[in-house]
Design a protein around this motif. Structure first.
Motif, PDB file in Angstrom:
ATOM      1  N   ALA A  17       0.808  -1.227   0.000  1.00  0.00           N
ATOM      2  CA  ALA A  17       0.000   0.000   0.000  1.00  0.00           C
ATOM      3  C   ALA A  17       0.838   1.273   0.000  1.00  0.00           C
ATOM      4  N   ALA A  18       2.161   1.104  -0.161  1.00  0.00           N
ATOM      5  CA  ALA A  18       3.042   2.273  -0.017  1.00  0.00           C
ATOM      6  C   ALA A  18       2.737   3.343  -1.067  1.00  0.00           C
ATOM      7  N   ARG A  19       2.530   2.897  -2.315  1.00  0.00           N
ATOM      8  CA  ARG A  19       2.284   3.877  -3.370  1.00  0.00           C
ATOM      9  C   ARG A  19       0.944   4.572  -3.179  1.00  0.00           C
ATOM     10  N   GLU A  20      -0.055   3.769  -2.751  1.00  0.00           N
ATOM     11  CA  GLU A  20      -1.387   4.364  -2.514  1.00  0.00           C
ATOM     12  C   GLU A  20      -1.327   5.406  -1.399  1.00  0.00           C
ATOM     13  N   GLN A  21      -0.506   5.130  -0.404  1.00  0.00           N
ATOM     14  CA  GLN A  21      -0.407   6.059   0.725  1.00  0.00           C
ATOM     15  C   GLN A  21       0.024   7.446   0.247  1.00  0.00           C
ATOM     16  N   LEU A  22       1.055   7.474  -0.594  1.00  0.00           N
ATOM     17  CA  LEU A  22       1.541   8.767  -1.080  1.00  0.00           C
ATOM     18  C   LEU A  22       0.534   9.395  -2.044  1.00  0.00           C
ATOM     19  N   GLU A  23      -0.108   8.536  -2.845  1.00  0.00           N
ATOM     20  CA  GLU A  23      -1.098   9.046  -3.794  1.00  0.00           C
ATOM     21  C   GLU A  23      -2.224   9.767  -3.044  1.00  0.00           C
ATOM     22  N   GLN A  24      -2.685   9.137  -1.979  1.00  0.00           N
ATOM     23  CA  GLN A  24      -3.738   9.747  -1.140  1.00  0.00           C
ATOM     24  C   GLN A  24      -3.305  11.115  -0.630  1.00  0.00           C
ATOM     25  N   LEU A  25      -2.086  11.174  -0.091  1.00  0.00           N
ATOM     26  CA  LEU A  25      -1.581  12.428   0.470  1.00  0.00           C
ATOM     27  C   LEU A  25      -1.474  13.495  -0.607  1.00  0.00           C
ATOM     28  N   ALA A  26      -1.036  13.075  -1.809  1.00  0.00           N
ATOM     29  CA  ALA A  26      -0.884  14.019  -2.915  1.00  0.00           C
ATOM     30  C   ALA A  26      -2.253  14.568  -3.330  1.00  0.00           C
ATOM     31  N   LYS A  27      -3.229  13.671  -3.433  1.00  0.00           N
ATOM     32  CA  LYS A  27      -4.587  14.097  -3.827  1.00  0.00           C
ATOM     33  C   LYS A  27      -5.155  15.066  -2.815  1.00  0.00           C
ATOM     34  N   GLN A  28      -4.995  14.686  -1.569  1.00  0.00           N
ATOM     35  CA  GLN A  28      -5.521  15.472  -0.462  1.00  0.00           C
ATOM     36  C   GLN A  28      -4.982  16.907  -0.484  1.00  0.00           C
ATOM     37  N   THR A  29      -3.765  17.066  -0.946  1.00  0.00           N
ATOM     38  CA  THR A  29      -3.136  18.389  -0.909  1.00  0.00           C
ATOM     39  C   THR A  29      -3.014  19.000  -2.305  1.00  0.00           C
ATOM     40  N   GLN A  30      -3.595  18.335  -3.289  1.00  0.00           N
ATOM     41  CA  GLN A  30      -3.563  18.782  -4.686  1.00  0.00           C
ATOM     42  C   GLN A  30      -2.150  19.054  -5.167  1.00  0.00           C
TER      43      GLN A  30
END
Ligand SMILES: Nc1nc2c(ncn2[C@@H]2O[C@H](COP(=O)(O)OP(=O)(O)O)[C@@H](O)[C@H]2O)c(=O)[nH]1
Ligand SMILES: [Mg+2]
Length: 444
Positions: free
Chosen positions: A143-156
């Motif tokens: 889930a490592a890649r998803e974790q960063l993807e989530q954070l990136a989306k959250q902060t645009q």
């Protein structure tokens, strides 16, 4: 933050501050305590030895013993040496290439992914970069890649990865993508392991070779033990670190081991993580940290000012009114308000050497409670009643105030008793010791 070192250090410093003059014995005693405090905070032994040796040499210098302002001088020596240990220089990140590249490395769970996102937010918010790109390059944990993807989306914030499990290719491609996409900063979040292994190091060295990062940051958990120093040494030997980022300094971790890395490896601490949220990142300032640990600095002057106001100005005025028989209910409220003010600052006050024992929780709580009750009662009084509390003896006035304020007769009586007790005390002082009145030096 760093509560543990802070408390111990401040307790020792307090001893110095209390003395009229400091002799060699005092300095050695405090130094012994500070040494223990640092060791208990898990600061590396070698670092502690250097620190105590330096302080000892400077503080025992005959220039200081017997001179004025010894306390300040000794405190300054402690501070300077603490700054030396924490690292004199910080590493400032600037956009020197387009794109500028940051490579995040560290053991698993140290906070790399979270900190990568925090950095992107931090630099963008302050205009240090315009358009950062977060690169998920931890291909091992599912889930490592998803974790960063989530954070990136959250902060645009722009985000890049590839589904294939080729960390070197992802890193290489990310730089090309950044160029096309006009990202001026690329932050590459790499994989960690529970402990260092050669496969990981080989991969990281390859990523570094192909991407040529401007900064390699080692992320270190403040909760790590002494073994983190060897881990950091290995990362530094293999990758050449530009700085460390110490995370989780908001926890009750003692942090000493992580803080020792700077001095042992000569790698500056650049940022500190102080919370799980993406705003929980601060630039590391060695001098501010040293001041915080020793209980110096802004907070101290703030408290001094507050204490001055509470004690001197208002209390002088109230004291004068009391002595001259002009003390009324408004003054009673003012003096309660002063105590209440101290209560609000309780947590700050406790951080200051020598202040903790002056803040009596029970007294403050009592003042807060009374303040509330008395406010209701006094608000239902006429201006005349406030100025002339004798009128309160009148039963119909009392009934009117009780009805208006919604407070009980018992509370009303408590207020009257409190007031009379204070007024009586003041009359006694006035009669028995008129010098005090002059000593107060009041201009009204
Ligand atoms: N309290 C606190 N938690 C943090 C901080 N930095 C990271 N964490 C937490 O530490 C855990 C591991 O973080 P992660 O970024 O996934 O670590 P990685 O394995 O190195 O990528 C997560 O639960 C984070 O929320 C910090 O500064 N303070
Ligand atoms: Mg991660």
């Amino acid at each position: 933050m760093l509560d543990f070192i802070q408390k111990r250090m401040q307790k020792s410093m307090q001893k110095i501050n209390k003395k009229m003059s400091i002799n060699e014995e005092d300095i050695l005693e405090v130094l012994r305590e500070v040494k223990l405090a640092l060791l208990e905070a898990d600061v590396n032994l070698e670092v502690v030895k250097t620190f105590t040796k330096q302080v000892k040499e400077k503080a025992l210098d005959s220039q200081i013993i017997g001179k004025l302002n010894q306390q300040q001088t000794v405190l300054k020596i402690f501070k300077d040496e603490l700054v030396n240990i924490l690292g004199k220089k910080t590493c400032e990140v600037t956009i020197k290439n387009t794109p500028t590249k940051i490579m995040m490395v560290g053991l698993q769970g140290s906070g790399k992914t979270t900190t990568a996102a925090k950095l992107a937010v931090y630099f963008k918010k302050r205009g240090i970069c315009k358009n950062p790109l977060l690169v998920a390059d931890d291909i091992y944990r599912p889930a490592a890649r998803e974790q960063l993807e989530q954070l990136a989306k959250q902060t645009q914030i722009d985000y890049f990865t590839e589904p294939e499990n080729d960390a070197i290719k992802i890193a290489k491609d990310s730089v090309a993508i950044a160029q096309d996409n006009k990202n001026d900063l690329v932050i590459i979040d790499t994989a960690g392991r529970l402990a260092i292994d050669e496969n990981l190091m080989t991969e990281l060295k390859e990523i570094k070779r192909f991407t040529r990062p401007d900064y390699v940051f080692l992320v270190v958990d403040a909760m790590s033990g002494q073994d983190v120093i060897n881990t950091a040494r290995k990362f530094h030997e293999d990758l050449g670190l530009d700085g460390t980022i110490i995370t989780k300094l908001d926890s009750d971790a003692r942090g000493g081991a992580a803080l020792s890395i700077t001095h042992l490896l000569n790698v500056p601490i650049t940022f500190i993580g102080v919370g799980e949220k993406l705003t929980g990142l601060e630039v590391f300032h060695p001098d501010r940290m040293a001041e915080r640990i020793l209980g110096m600095g802004d907070v101290l002057s703030l408290i001094e000012k507050a204490a001055e106001e509470v004690d001197e100005k208002m209390m002088k005025k109230i004291g004068y009114k009391m002595l001259s028989g002009k003390f009324d209910l408004n003054d009673l409220m003012n003096s309660l308000a002063q105590i209440k003010k101290l209560g609000k600052m309780k947590s700050i006050l406790k951080m200051i050497p020598g202040m903790a024992d002056k803040v009596n929780d029970e007294k403050i709580e009592e003042a807060e409670r009374k303040f509330e009750i008395y406010t209701y009662l006094i608000n239902s009084m006429t201006a005349l009643e406030k100025k002339n509390p004798k009128l309160l003896k009148n039963a119909s006035r009392k009934q009117r105030i009780l009805a208006g304020s919604g407070r009980s007769a018992r509370e009303f009586n408590m207020l009257v008793t409190d007031f009379e007790r204070m007024a009586k005390q003041m009359r006694e002082v006035a009669n028995g010791n008129l010098k005090l009145k002059n000593g107060l030096n009041i201009e009204d």
